[in-house]
Enzyme design. Structure first.
Site, PDB file in Angstrom:
ATOM      1  N   THR A  51       0.871  -1.185   0.000  1.00 23.61           N
ATOM      2  CA  THR A  51       0.000   0.000   0.000  1.00 23.61           C
ATOM      3  C   THR A  51       0.902   1.227   0.000  1.00 23.61           C
ATOM      4  OG1 THR A  51      -0.045   0.383   2.366  1.00 23.61           O
ATOM      5  CG2 THR A  51      -1.655  -1.164   1.500  1.00 23.61           C
ATOM      6  N   GLU A  87      -5.688  -4.064   1.194  1.00 24.53           N
ATOM      7  CA  GLU A  87      -5.779  -5.210   2.112  1.00 24.53           C
ATOM      8  C   GLU A  87      -6.990  -6.085   1.821  1.00 24.53           C
ATOM      9  OE1 GLU A  87      -5.292  -2.086   2.796  1.00 24.53           O
ATOM     10  OE2 GLU A  87      -3.944  -1.767   4.487  1.00 24.53           O
ATOM     11  N   LYS A  95     -11.583  17.661  13.516  1.00 27.65           N
ATOM     12  CA  LYS A  95     -12.181  17.711  14.853  1.00 27.65           C
ATOM     13  C   LYS A  95     -12.310  19.167  15.274  1.00 27.65           C
ATOM     14  CE  LYS A  95     -10.014  13.454  14.988  1.00 27.65           C
ATOM     15  NZ  LYS A  95      -9.022  13.481  13.914  1.00 27.65           N
TER      16      LYS A  95
HETATM   17  P1  ADP Z   1      -3.717   3.814  -0.102  1.00 29.22           P
HETATM   18  O1  ADP Z   1      -4.612   4.942  -0.570  1.00 29.22           O
HETATM   19  O2  ADP Z   1      -3.396   3.870   1.352  1.00 29.22           O
HETATM   20  O3  ADP Z   1      -2.627   3.489  -1.012  1.00 29.22           O
HETATM   21  P2  ADP Z   1      -5.683   1.963  -0.944  1.00 29.22           P
HETATM   22  O4  ADP Z   1      -5.526   2.221  -2.370  1.00 29.22           O
HETATM   23  O5  ADP Z   1      -5.816   0.605  -0.457  1.00 29.22           O
HETATM   24  O6  ADP Z   1      -4.534   2.503  -0.154  1.00 29.22           O
HETATM   25  O7  ADP Z   1      -6.858   2.888  -0.475  1.00 29.22           O
HETATM   26  C1  ADP Z   1      -7.830   2.504   0.416  1.00 29.22           C
HETATM   27  C2  ADP Z   1      -8.535   3.697   0.953  1.00 29.22           C
HETATM   28  O8  ADP Z   1      -9.122   4.468  -0.083  1.00 29.22           O
HETATM   29  C3  ADP Z   1      -9.684   3.331   1.846  1.00 29.22           C
HETATM   30  O9  ADP Z   1      -9.239   3.070   3.160  1.00 29.22           O
HETATM   31  C4  ADP Z   1     -10.580   4.544   1.754  1.00 29.22           C
HETATM   32  O10 ADP Z   1     -10.176   5.544   2.669  1.00 29.22           O
HETATM   33  C5  ADP Z   1     -10.326   5.046   0.373  1.00 29.22           C
HETATM   34  N1  ADP Z   1     -11.404   4.650  -0.538  1.00 29.22           N
HETATM   35  C6  ADP Z   1     -11.429   3.621  -1.388  1.00 29.22           C
HETATM   36  N2  ADP Z   1     -12.564   3.594  -2.088  1.00 29.22           N
HETATM   37  C7  ADP Z   1     -13.302   4.634  -1.662  1.00 29.22           C
HETATM   38  C8  ADP Z   1     -14.595   5.160  -1.985  1.00 29.22           C
HETATM   39  N3  ADP Z   1     -15.347   4.616  -2.912  1.00 29.22           N
HETATM   40  N4  ADP Z   1     -15.006   6.241  -1.323  1.00 29.22           N
HETATM   41  C9  ADP Z   1     -14.248   6.824  -0.377  1.00 29.22           C
HETATM   42  N5  ADP Z   1     -13.037   6.388  -0.028  1.00 29.22           N
HETATM   43  C10 ADP Z   1     -12.564   5.311  -0.661  1.00 29.22           C
END
Ligand code: ADP
Length: 535
Positions: free
Chosen positions: A181, A326, A434
């Site tokens: 990630t 994940e 917050k």
């Molecule tokens: P990273 O961005 O940490 O590289 P990922 O690609 O696995 O990792 O991203 C996952 C994150 O992206 C989720 O935890 C969430 O916060 C965000 N995310 C994924 N899909 C959506 C969605 N449809 N709407 C809002 N947030 C999303």
């Protein structure tokens, strides 16, 4: 019942056997090429034989640094079919992170696109486990490079065995792939995917009530093949015998629009920024987009205005989905239930802009910071997920203990769930604002701003505030030729939000910094805002 292993080998063999005439269309640096699944199968076998000759054995990691194209697809199947592990590497990571993950995964061989060679050359001296480099190029001559030994993919395949039989003894819970990630803080975290997880995920992606992938589809994953396996689309599409369009390097909106038009793409997938770009392109120039049956959008929240523009203005069905590295990644998909079809447009849009219901096969729960399960309704809490395609650890990483507890994966996303089971991502835990003991969702404000006619992109971040602890500041990129003032935008937001939610300031920027996978990079933006406002 029988216990037959779910493995990737049988996925490509099915395409080879039953859909030999169907095609993979691949855009590379130099050309657009078409391969049948018969040819693709033969090339996967040849690649398998070549990697075996290079001493790739069961359990070894083979890294790929490549765009979405046919060679990458071949690697997707050849590597796991040997029992080895396909490690897709995000080529947009920093050099430090690239070196870290290649060493941490212990990659033995790297398959590299020609334009990525210079990156690997820069970190060559830091790589401790790589024994061979293979360049994926259309050119007959090997490019000049300091990498050694460096082989040409096509030259190797010429000597490969197209009839090669994969004989590795693979159990369904053996690792097939891995992906790190793009952590926003600290080192990237590795996630290992099993054969079984990938196969079950491909099934989940193909259900009629999810993305409904099928043989008759022409599928174009725009999401990179180094980002959670292009959301599993290449695996599912191959298994089903769908036509695939792999858009290759630098797939700018114009290229995507042309590919959709030329090859009559029916389903495509990518992050919201991709679709904002495509929307802009099709509004400025004429294209025939009538083949599109679903634009899958995930990775970040799809603004309501984006869904509305695609569907109501252009008649292109839009599908909002949610997941993480994940989770392989599909967790939820937003679709209306049969009895919601006669709701008003506005009500339907409200549902569709949520991330949707958990897909069959997975379980979710929402807990507050004391670990108590939150009831459906207004109460926010962190989303927890479990199921057969959810990771249960980070690869050799202490951070496993924070995210994987009591048989659940803690997503780090704060959500609410409505009475129909639809999940709405309120924010990432770390992006929530917050203010005076209350929480403000940066995502809600962003989406509302992006629904304004003059706004191209909007991101909202918290800045420290002596009285309220934190306050929201909005950063806005206006559409080309459009005008709006801070007052216009605040006025636009006023009827939609409680007063304390309204941003204290709106900064107009040329662009919003993005992560390596095209999401807003809030950390960098926060810094930029703090500097601009001198807080
Ligand atoms: P990273 O961005 O940490 O590289 P990922 O690609 O696995 O990792 O991203 C996952 C994150 O992206 C989720 O935890 C969430 O916060 C965000 N995310 C994924 N899909 C959506 C969605 N449809 N709407 C809002 N947030 C999303």
């Amino acid at each position: 019942m029988m216990q037959t292993p779910l493995t990737l080998v049988s996925m490509f063999e099915r395409a080879e056997k039953f859909f030999p005439k169907k095609s993979v269309i691949s855009r590379t640096h130099d050309a657009i090429r078409r391969f049948t699944y018969k040819e693709t199968g033969a090339r996967i076998r040849a690649l398998g034989s070549v990697l075996e000759k290079l001493n790739v054995k069961k359990g070894d990691k083979v890294g790929t640094l490549a765009w979405n194209h046919h060679r990458h697809l071949e690697a997707y199947f050849a590597i796991p079919s040997l029992g080895a592990v396909l490690h897709t590497i995000n080529i947009r990571l920093s050099l430090d992170h690239l070196a870290y993950i290649i060493n941490h995964a212990e990659d033995k061989v790297l398959l590299i696109d020609e334009d990525v060679l210079p990156l690997v050359e820069k970190i060559r001296d830091q790589l401790t486990t790589v024994e061979a480099f293979i360049v994926m190029t259309d050119k007959a001559v090997l490019p000049e490079s300091t990498l050694d030994p460096l082989y040409s993919y096509e030259r190797l395949l010429e000597d490969g065995d197209e009839q090669y039989t994969f004989t590795a003894d693979i159990a369904e819970n053996d690792p097939a792939g891995m992906c790190y990630t793009s952590a926003t803080t600290g080192k990237p975290k590795g996630v290992v995917y099993t054969h079984r997880g990938i196969v079950l995920h491909a099934m989940a992606l193909s259900m009629a009530d999810t993305a409904a992938l099928s043989e008759s589809d022409v599928i174009m994953p725009v999401v990179p093949m180094f980002h959670v396996n292009a959301w599993g689309m290449p695996f599912a599409a191959t298994w089903l015998g769908s036509t695939q369009v792999l858009p290759g390097p630098m797939s700018v909106p114009k290229v995507l629009a042309e590919l959709i038009e030329s090859y009559k793409v029916t389903k495509t997938a990518g992050v919201p920024t991709i679709w904002l770009g495509l929307l802009n392109e099709i509004e400025q120039n004429d294209y025939d987009m009538s083949s599109l049956e679903a634009v899958l959008c995930g990775g970040a929240a799809a603004p309501k205005g984006l869904i509305q523009a695609f569907e109501q203005k252009h008649g292109i069905p839009f599908m909002h989905a949610y997941g993480l590295t994940e989770t392989t990644p599909l967790v939820t998909i937003s679709r209306l239930k049969s009895y919601q079809q006669n709701l008003s447009n506005e009500e339907q849009l409200d549902i569709r802009a949520k991330q949707g219901m958990v897909v069959p096969g997975l379980e979710v729960k929402v807990v507050n910071d004391r670990g108590e399960v939150q009831p459906d309704g207004e109460d926010m809490g962190e989303l927890l997920v479990r199921g057969p395609w959810i990771a249960d650890e980070y690869y050799k990483d202490d951070r496993t203990q924070d995210a994987f507890r009591d048989g659940w994966f803690y997503t780090g996303d704060v959500v609410t769930v409505d009475g129909e089971g639809n999940i709405k991502i309120v924010d990432r835990t770390k992006d929530l604002i917050k203010s005076g003991g209350e929480w403000i969702s940066s995502v809600d404000l962003e989406n509302a701003l992006m629904a304004h006619d003059a706004v191209y992109e909007a991101a909202v971040v918290a800045v420290p505030d002596p009285k309220w602890q934190e306050r929201p500041i909005a950063c806005v990129v206006l559409k080309e030729g459009a005008a709006a003032t801070k007052e216009d935008l605040i006025q636009f937001l006023e009827p939609q939000f409680a007063k304390f939610w309204l941003p204290d300031d709106i900064l107009f920027l040329e662009e919003i910094p993005k992560t390596s996978v095209g999401k807003f990079l809030k950390r960098a933006l926060r810094k930029q805002v703090e500097e601009a406002l001198e807080v």
